[in-house]
Design a protein around this motif. Sequence first.
Motif, PDB file in Angstrom:
ATOM      1  N   GLY A   1      -8.514  58.288  65.260  1.00 37.47           N
ATOM      2  CA  GLY A   1      -8.178  57.056  65.962  1.00 37.47           C
ATOM      3  C   GLY A   1      -8.970  55.895  65.399  1.00 37.47           C
ATOM      4  O   GLY A   1      -9.757  56.042  64.466  1.00 37.47           O
ATOM      5  N   SER A   2      -8.791  54.733  65.987  1.00 34.24           N
ATOM      6  CA  SER A   2      -9.499  53.547  65.505  1.00 34.24           C
ATOM      7  C   SER A   2     -10.909  53.476  66.075  1.00 34.24           C
ATOM      8  O   SER A   2     -11.758  52.780  65.535  1.00 34.24           O
ATOM      9  N   ASN A   3     -11.159  54.185  67.168  1.00 38.74           N
ATOM     10  CA  ASN A   3     -12.460  54.195  67.845  1.00 38.74           C
ATOM     11  C   ASN A   3     -12.879  52.816  68.347  1.00 38.74           C
ATOM     12  O   ASN A   3     -14.060  52.546  68.501  1.00 38.74           O
ATOM     13  N   LYS A   4     -11.921  51.962  68.593  1.00 41.56           N
ATOM     14  CA  LYS A   4     -12.211  50.640  69.151  1.00 41.56           C
ATOM     15  C   LYS A   4     -11.885  50.672  70.634  1.00 41.56           C
ATOM     16  O   LYS A   4     -10.825  51.123  71.038  1.00 41.56           O
ATOM     17  N   GLY A   5     -12.798  50.177  71.435  1.00 44.27           N
ATOM     18  CA  GLY A   5     -12.635  50.192  72.878  1.00 44.27           C
ATOM     19  C   GLY A   5     -11.718  49.103  73.381  1.00 44.27           C
ATOM     20  O   GLY A   5     -11.350  48.181  72.641  1.00 44.27           O
ATOM     21  N   PRO A   6     -11.348  49.167  74.658  1.00 38.92           N
ATOM     22  CA  PRO A   6     -10.389  48.219  75.233  1.00 38.92           C
ATOM     23  C   PRO A   6     -10.908  46.793  75.354  1.00 38.92           C
ATOM     24  O   PRO A   6     -10.135  45.890  75.659  1.00 38.92           O
ATOM     25  N   THR A   7     -12.184  46.562  75.101  1.00 35.89           N
ATOM     26  CA  THR A   7     -12.709  45.188  75.145  1.00 35.89           C
ATOM     27  C   THR A   7     -13.017  44.667  73.748  1.00 35.89           C
ATOM     28  O   THR A   7     -13.463  43.527  73.609  1.00 35.89           O
ATOM     29  N   ASN A   8     -12.779  45.450  72.734  1.00 34.99           N
ATOM     30  CA  ASN A   8     -13.032  45.049  71.360  1.00 34.99           C
ATOM     31  C   ASN A   8     -12.011  43.987  70.955  1.00 34.99           C
ATOM     32  O   ASN A   8     -10.803  44.224  71.035  1.00 34.99           O
ATOM     33  N   PRO A   9     -12.461  42.813  70.504  1.00 37.19           N
ATOM     34  CA  PRO A   9     -11.523  41.736  70.145  1.00 37.19           C
ATOM     35  C   PRO A   9     -10.528  42.125  69.047  1.00 37.19           C
ATOM     36  O   PRO A   9      -9.371  41.723  69.086  1.00 37.19           O
ATOM     37  N   GLU A  10     -10.974  42.913  68.084  1.00 33.44           N
ATOM     38  CA  GLU A  10     -10.073  43.347  67.001  1.00 33.44           C
ATOM     39  C   GLU A  10      -8.981  44.277  67.547  1.00 33.44           C
ATOM     40  O   GLU A  10      -7.817  44.169  67.170  1.00 33.44           O
ATOM     41  N   PHE A  11      -9.367  45.173  68.455  1.00 30.76           N
ATOM     42  CA  PHE A  11      -8.400  46.070  69.091  1.00 30.76           C
ATOM     43  C   PHE A  11      -7.387  45.264  69.897  1.00 30.76           C
ATOM     44  O   PHE A  11      -6.181  45.492  69.809  1.00 30.76           O
ATOM     45  N   LEU A  12      -7.871  44.293  70.675  1.00 30.36           N
ATOM     46  CA  LEU A  12      -6.984  43.469  71.498  1.00 30.36           C
ATOM     47  C   LEU A  12      -6.005  42.673  70.639  1.00 30.36           C
ATOM     48  O   LEU A  12      -4.834  42.533  70.981  1.00 30.36           O
ATOM     49  N   LYS A  13      -6.478  42.176  69.495  1.00 28.42           N
ATOM     50  CA  LYS A  13      -5.588  41.443  68.588  1.00 28.42           C
ATOM     51  C   LYS A  13      -4.532  42.377  67.999  1.00 28.42           C
ATOM     52  O   LYS A  13      -3.355  42.021  67.913  1.00 28.42           O
ATOM     53  N   THR A  14      -4.949  43.587  67.623  1.00 25.67           N
ATOM     54  CA  THR A  14      -4.007  44.569  67.072  1.00 25.67           C
ATOM     55  C   THR A  14      -2.923  44.898  68.091  1.00 25.67           C
ATOM     56  O   THR A  14      -1.737  44.933  67.765  1.00 25.67           O
ATOM     57  N   VAL A  15      -3.330  45.124  69.331  1.00 27.69           N
ATOM     58  CA  VAL A  15      -2.363  45.439  70.391  1.00 27.69           C
ATOM     59  C   VAL A  15      -1.418  44.257  70.623  1.00 27.69           C
ATOM     60  O   VAL A  15      -0.209  44.437  70.740  1.00 27.69           O
ATOM     61  N   GLN A  16      -1.966  43.040  70.650  1.00 30.08           N
ATOM     62  CA  GLN A  16      -1.120  41.856  70.851  1.00 30.08           C
ATOM     63  C   GLN A  16      -0.135  41.696  69.698  1.00 30.08           C
ATOM     64  O   GLN A  16       1.038  41.380  69.916  1.00 30.08           O
ATOM     65  N   ASP A  17      -0.584  41.964  68.472  1.00 32.49           N
ATOM     66  CA  ASP A  17       0.318  41.894  67.309  1.00 32.49           C
ATOM     67  C   ASP A  17       1.438  42.926  67.439  1.00 32.49           C
ATOM     68  O   ASP A  17       2.594  42.645  67.118  1.00 32.49           O
ATOM     69  N   ARG A  18       1.102  44.116  67.917  1.00 35.53           N
ATOM     70  CA  ARG A  18       2.117  45.158  68.097  1.00 35.53           C
ATOM     71  C   ARG A  18       3.104  44.769  69.196  1.00 35.53           C
ATOM     72  O   ARG A  18       4.307  45.038  69.072  1.00 35.53           O
ATOM     73  N   ILE A  19       2.614  44.151  70.249  1.00 38.73           N
ATOM     74  CA  ILE A  19       3.501  43.686  71.327  1.00 38.73           C
ATOM     75  C   ILE A  19       4.454  42.626  70.780  1.00 38.73           C
ATOM     76  O   ILE A  19       5.668  42.681  71.016  1.00 38.73           O
ATOM     77  N   ASP A  20       3.908  41.669  70.036  1.00 38.69           N
ATOM     78  CA  ASP A  20       4.730  40.600  69.465  1.00 38.69           C
ATOM     79  C   ASP A  20       5.799  41.168  68.527  1.00 38.69           C
ATOM     80  O   ASP A  20       6.962  40.765  68.579  1.00 38.69           O
ATOM     81  N   THR A  21       5.411  42.134  67.690  1.00 44.67           N
ATOM     82  CA  THR A  21       6.353  42.764  66.766  1.00 44.67           C
ATOM     83  C   THR A  21       7.431  43.512  67.540  1.00 44.67           C
ATOM     84  O   THR A  21       8.622  43.421  67.216  1.00 44.67           O
ATOM     85  N   PHE A  22       7.019  44.236  68.574  1.00 46.28           N
ATOM     86  CA  PHE A  22       7.980  44.977  69.384  1.00 46.28           C
ATOM     87  C   PHE A  22       8.987  44.026  70.025  1.00 46.28           C
ATOM     88  O   PHE A  22      10.188  44.304  70.035  1.00 46.28           O
TER      89      PHE A  22
END
Length: 184
Positions: A81-102
Amino acid sequence: MKKYLLPSIKLTVALLVLLAVIYPLLIAGIAKMAPGAGDGVKVYRDGKVVGYENIAQAFSDDTYFQPRPSAVGYNAAGSGGSNKGPTNPEFLKTVQDRIDTFMVHNPGVNKADIPTELVTASGSGLDPDLSPEGARIQVKRIATLRRVPEQKLYDLVAAHTQKSLLGPSKVNVLKLNVALDELK
């Protein structure tokens, strides 16, 4: 000193034989009795192997059901896994990018309706299954692009939903996509 050295050497040799020879052979023998004989369960299409049932693979074409994102690029040699927690800014940006792409690829879907599994990577990066909801939310896109009635795809998802006694129901994305290609 001899009193301790000889038993130590004997114990080391015994453990080496047990843990480096006997145990691996025992596990390999047990694996040969498992589905796929320890080599994984192969999925075939037109007599050719297209993948393995227990390892996710990428589907970049919008005419297919998409699996969970992978932090390791679906590389089975490097599970993780990425080992980034739910408050990690990089993780949050990745998730937001995936939401936008979806949202771009699935117009008409409400952001709140996107299952978490479609925007977060699994712990191994190789999770081959989606929840039935994760598959159903993609039906409209696929039906439009393939010019197939949505109900036919909902039925296909239902037919490939595996119920579990202990865990949630799941849909194997590779098997679902193989069946999708076989639709007439």
